[in-house]
Scaffold this active site. Structure first.
Site, short mmCIF file in Angstrom:
data_model
loop_
_atom_site.label_atom_id
_atom_site.label_comp_id
_atom_site.label_asym_id
_atom_site.label_seq_id
_atom_site.Cartn_x
_atom_site.Cartn_y
_atom_site.Cartn_z
CD GLU A 75 -2.65 1.25 -0.01
OE1 GLU A 75 -3.32 0.31 -0.45
OE2 GLU A 75 -2.56 2.34 -0.61
CG PHE A 76 2.63 2.62 -2.87
CD1 PHE A 76 4.00 2.70 -2.65
CD2 PHE A 76 2.14 1.50 -3.53
CE1 PHE A 76 4.87 1.71 -3.09
CE2 PHE A 76 2.99 0.49 -3.98
CZ PHE A 76 4.36 0.59 -3.76
CD GLU A 83 -0.75 7.34 9.21
OE1 GLU A 83 -0.73 8.22 10.08
OE2 GLU A 83 -0.27 6.21 9.38
CG PHE A 100 8.76 13.34 -0.20
CD1 PHE A 100 8.81 12.79 1.07
CD2 PHE A 100 7.57 13.27 -0.91
CE1 PHE A 100 7.70 12.18 1.64
CE2 PHE A 100 6.44 12.66 -0.35
CZ PHE A 100 6.51 12.11 0.92
N GLY A 128 13.16 20.17 7.38
CA GLY A 128 12.31 20.29 8.57
C GLY A 128 12.97 19.69 9.78
CB CYS A 153 5.68 4.20 6.77
SG CYS A 153 4.01 3.55 6.80
N1 LIG Z 1 -0.07 3.86 8.02
C1 LIG Z 1 0.36 4.10 6.81
O1 LIG Z 1 0.39 5.25 6.34
C2 LIG Z 1 0.82 2.98 5.92
C3 LIG Z 1 0.99 3.20 4.55
C4 LIG Z 1 1.39 2.15 3.75
C5 LIG Z 1 1.68 0.90 4.31
N2 LIG Z 1 1.53 0.72 5.66
C6 LIG Z 1 1.80 -0.61 6.20
O2 LIG Z 1 0.55 -1.25 6.42
C7 LIG Z 1 0.62 -2.08 7.60
C8 LIG Z 1 -0.45 -1.66 8.59
O3 LIG Z 1 -0.15 -0.34 9.00
P1 LIG Z 1 -1.22 0.53 9.81
O4 LIG Z 1 -0.63 1.88 9.95
O5 LIG Z 1 -2.55 0.35 9.20
O6 LIG Z 1 -1.17 -0.22 11.22
P2 LIG Z 1 -2.11 0.01 12.47
O7 LIG Z 1 -1.26 -0.21 13.66
O8 LIG Z 1 -2.87 1.28 12.34
O9 LIG Z 1 -3.19 -1.17 12.36
C9 LIG Z 1 -2.87 -2.51 12.48
C10 LIG Z 1 -4.11 -3.24 13.00
O10 LIG Z 1 -3.86 -4.64 12.97
C11 LIG Z 1 -4.51 -5.21 14.09
N3 LIG Z 1 -3.94 -6.54 14.35
C12 LIG Z 1 -2.75 -6.87 14.88
N4 LIG Z 1 -2.61 -8.22 14.94
C13 LIG Z 1 -3.74 -8.73 14.42
C14 LIG Z 1 -4.19 -10.06 14.18
N5 LIG Z 1 -3.44 -11.11 14.49
N6 LIG Z 1 -5.42 -10.23 13.63
C15 LIG Z 1 -6.19 -9.17 13.32
N7 LIG Z 1 -5.81 -7.91 13.51
C16 LIG Z 1 -4.61 -7.68 14.04
C17 LIG Z 1 -4.28 -4.21 15.20
O11 LIG Z 1 -5.19 -4.38 16.27
C18 LIG Z 1 -4.47 -2.89 14.44
O12 LIG Z 1 -5.82 -2.45 14.49
C19 LIG Z 1 2.05 -1.95 8.11
O13 LIG Z 1 2.84 -2.97 7.58
C20 LIG Z 1 2.49 -0.60 7.54
O14 LIG Z 1 3.89 -0.52 7.38
C21 LIG Z 1 1.10 1.72 6.47
#
Ligand SMILES: NC(=O)c1ccc[n+]([C@@H]2O[C@H](COP(=O)([O-])OP(=O)(O)OC[C@H]3O[C@@H](n4cnc5c(N)ncnc54)[C@H](O)[C@@H]3O)[C@@H](O)[C@H]2O)c1
Length: 439
Positions: A155-156, A159, A256, A260, A267
């Protein structure tokens, strides 16, 4: 098509709501029962512009469901996305325990064909490990004949702009290893193809690597520009001018390149660490990325160093207003935010800290407890302050009323960690102004 997304965080909830918006029947699964209860009750556990309306609309239309019970949906879906967190472990590797725990429960409960897709950011080779874990478990259950595929679909989204990024992506990257998985993923992303977005199919290892390489490139640009900014200060150049000059080159582009107080968030810090570790596991050193990290660690201290410099290291007992806590505007996410380093350093030096953020005040309480004053707005935060430090460039901070601030502050000092104010403008209101990358 029925799909499930396991992990209902920033990525899982946004992806689930957006796929439902495209007409799919989506179940979001999470082990956090309180989060699922909130969502079922119509509350959104995170701050993300535009998310509440599509979650509510699709939940009411019976296309978006929430559960803690993966077993209850697994045999009614054709695609299962894994979108759980992959934080750093103590050594900087990606902690994949949540990923493998989901893979285990998939293997323990599946009865029909399933395409299992990693949407979480996972080190190269993880999707292959998920595949062998599921295959082994199915054999253990005497269900080795059940067919399944794995795919990678990193996913790209950003937030703060997650819904629009998901709906209008620059590209969708999909790693597959056979035509069946490719056909299912093509069907899933057809609505995006209709809008002419690029869906790039590739092998799974390359797909996993693409995600890390993209984040590494973005973090590199930030650290590079912070390095240039620090040198600009020493030689008397103005980094804002330099940035415009550099970014106008079409080979380089403008994104980018903003100096800052260092990059943070859920991430970049963990993904840079994990990529360095992956390389080490293969006997290779990511020299550029190690420098990127080193520059960023130093940059996260820059506002504190500037404050020390300004007050000749006599900062004990000062009142300092901190504007902005989230790691960037548009989110309540404070994971690895530069504000945390700054505030902890201020507290270590017995500074009275008054904070304000439009979205992250609740989040901040889990970091600072009752050690800081939580203010109602920037003016409340700045009351009797010896200096304002701007850490996160929320839009509503762009045009404060400097006349009011000049009256209510004890000393008229502004440290601008994001270069959003104009030095002459502030000087005309009697402020001493310091930013990043200008003398
Ligand atoms: N946040 C971002 O901007 C972003 C962007 C691109 C990729 N990612 C990647 O996506 C992934 C998720 O990131 P996020 O920010 O959404 O994380 P997050 O911490 O917001 O959410 C993760 C969720 O997974 C749940 N979880 C954990 N273990 C579980 C299990 N065994 N079964 C079911 N649910 C479970 C947690 O309770 C939590 O609600 C990561 O690998 C991150 O690097 C994040």
């Amino acid at each position: 098509m029925n799909i499930a997304i396991v992990g209902t965080g920033y990525v899982g909830l946004v992806s689930g709501a957006c796929f439902a918006e495209m007409g799919l029947n989506v179940t979001c699964v999470d082990i956090d029962a309180s989060k699922i209860a909130l969502l079922k009750g119509g509350h959104i556990p995170i701050y993300e512009p535009g998310l509440k309306s599509i979650v509510t609309k699709n939940h009411e239309a019976n296309r978006l469901h929430f559960t803690t019970d993966l077993k209850s949906v697994i045999n009614d879906i054709s695609i299962l996305f894994i979108a759980v967190g992959t934080p750093s472990d103590d050594e900087g590797n990606a902690d994949l325990s949540a990923i493998y725990s989901v893979a285990e429960s998939v293997a323990e409960n599946m009865q029909n064909y399933l395409l299992v897709v990693t949407k979480s950011t996972v080190p190269v080779g993880t999707t292959a490990k998920i595949k062998s874990l599921i295959a082994d478990k199915l054999i253990e259950r005497n269900l080795g004949h059940i067919e399944f595929d794995v795919a990678s679909n990193p996913e790209f989204l950003k937030e703060g702009a997650a819904v629009s990024d998901f709906m209008s992506p620059d590209r969708v990257v999909v790693g597959v290893e056979n035509d069946r998985a490719k056909e299912i993923m093509s069907r899933l992303y057809r609505p995006f193809l209709l809008n002419n977005f690029r869906v790039l199919f590739m092998d799974i290892l390359s797909s996993e690597m693409t995600k890390y390489a993209s984040n590494a490139m973005l973090a590199t640009r930030i650290s590079f520009m912070n390095d240039i900014a620090n040198l600009c200060e020493l030689v008397g150049a103005d980094v804002s001018m330099v940035r415009r000059g550099v970014g106008s080159d079409s080979r380089i582009g403008k994104s980018f390149l903003y100096p800052g107080a260092g990059y943070g968030g859920s991430c970049f810090p963990k993904d840079i660490k994990a990529l360095i570790k992956t390389a080490q596991n293969y006997g290779y050193q990511m020299r550029v990325l190690k420098a990127v990290e080193e520059v960023n660690d130093l940059q996260k201290e820059i506002l504190f160093r500037k404050l020390l410099h300004y007050f000749d290291s006599q900062i004990e007992g000062l009142n300092i207003a901190v504007w902005g806590l989230s790691f960037k505007p548009g989110t309540n996410d404070m994971r690895d935010a530069p504000s945390i380093n700054l505030i902890n350093k201020l507290l270590d030096h017995q500074v009275n800290v008054r904070v304000y953020d439009p979205a992250a005040m609740e989040e901040a309480k889990s970091y600072f407890g009752d050690k800081v004053h939580y203010s109602a707005d920037i003016y409340d935060a700045s009351n009797n302050a010896d200096a304002v430090i701007l850490v996160t460039e929320w839009k509503e901070f762009r045009l404060p009323n400097w006349d009011i601030l000049a009256k209510i502050m004890r000393k008229q000092i502004v440290l601008d960690g994001r270069n959003i104010y104009n030095a002459e403008d502030l000087a005309s209101h009697g402020f001493t102004y310091t930013c990043i990358g200008k003398k």
